[in-house]
Design a protein around this motif. Sequence first.
Motif, PDB file in Angstrom:
ATOM      1  N   ALA A 148       0.657  -1.246   0.327  1.00 19.60           N
ATOM      2  CA  ALA A 148       0.075  -0.026  -0.227  1.00 19.60           C
ATOM      3  C   ALA A 148       0.654   1.459   0.330  1.00 19.60           C
ATOM      4  O   ALA A 148       0.157   2.490  -0.668  1.00 19.60           O
ATOM      5  N   GLN A 149       2.057   1.112   0.841  1.00 23.02           N
ATOM      6  CA  GLN A 149       2.948   2.599   0.610  1.00 23.02           C
ATOM      7  C   GLN A 149       4.615   1.692   0.350  1.00 23.02           C
ATOM      8  O   GLN A 149       4.813   1.083   0.142  1.00 23.02           O
ATOM      9  N   PRO A 150       4.759   2.803  -0.056  1.00 17.31           N
ATOM     10  CA  PRO A 150       6.437   1.927  -0.764  1.00 17.31           C
ATOM     11  C   PRO A 150       7.106   1.909   0.437  1.00 17.31           C
ATOM     12  O   PRO A 150       8.471   1.272   0.067  1.00 17.31           O
ATOM     13  N   SER A 151       7.019   2.982   1.241  1.00 19.18           N
ATOM     14  CA  SER A 151       8.143   1.942   2.558  1.00 19.18           C
ATOM     15  C   SER A 151       7.522   1.785   4.012  1.00 19.18           C
ATOM     16  O   SER A 151       7.815   3.433   5.103  1.00 19.18           O
ATOM     17  N   PRO A 152       6.971   0.603   4.128  1.00 18.95           N
ATOM     18  CA  PRO A 152       6.080   0.841   5.389  1.00 18.95           C
ATOM     19  C   PRO A 152       7.059   0.270   5.916  1.00 18.95           C
ATOM     20  O   PRO A 152       7.960  -0.758   6.462  1.00 18.95           O
ATOM     21  N   SER A 153       7.600   0.933   7.301  1.00 21.46           N
ATOM     22  CA  SER A 153       7.461   0.583   8.512  1.00 21.46           C
ATOM     23  C   SER A 153       7.458  -0.965   9.168  1.00 21.46           C
ATOM     24  O   SER A 153       5.853  -0.764   9.151  1.00 21.46           O
ATOM     25  N   LYS A 154       8.057  -0.843  10.048  1.00 16.19           N
ATOM     26  CA  LYS A 154       6.521  -2.255  11.668  1.00 16.19           C
ATOM     27  C   LYS A 154       5.950  -0.925  12.021  1.00 16.19           C
ATOM     28  O   LYS A 154       4.372  -1.655  11.814  1.00 16.19           O
ATOM     29  N   GLN A 155       5.979  -0.053  12.191  1.00 12.84           N
ATOM     30  CA  GLN A 155       4.563   0.680  13.287  1.00 12.84           C
ATOM     31  C   GLN A 155       4.048   0.943  12.452  1.00 12.84           C
ATOM     32  O   GLN A 155       2.371   0.600  12.590  1.00 12.84           O
TER      33      GLN A 155
END
Length: 91
Positions: free
Chosen positions: A13-20
């Motif tokens: 859904a997004q290019p750089s998702p963090s664990k959060q």
Amino acid sequence: MNRYIDLLNALRAQPSPSKQDLHEKTHIPSSSLHRMIKVLRRYGKMDIHYIRKADGVRGSGYYSIASWGVINEQKFIECYGHKPFGSTRTR
């Protein structure tokens, strides 16, 4: 299976998702996210990278799908990509 669908949708859904970011989108606990990503890597043969940011702050990295492994990305999107988060869960 439903949580894996939510996780894969959140990863793409997004290019750089963090664990959060993944936790906020899916409401899956952080420890479960880590385990589920390991399962996708091992059994789904997915190439999911964790990229650490140069700032050195622990947990400041993000995930990126380099390869979908045995999962057909286009079929996944056709079948599950349009579903809002949580809609695949049974109540």
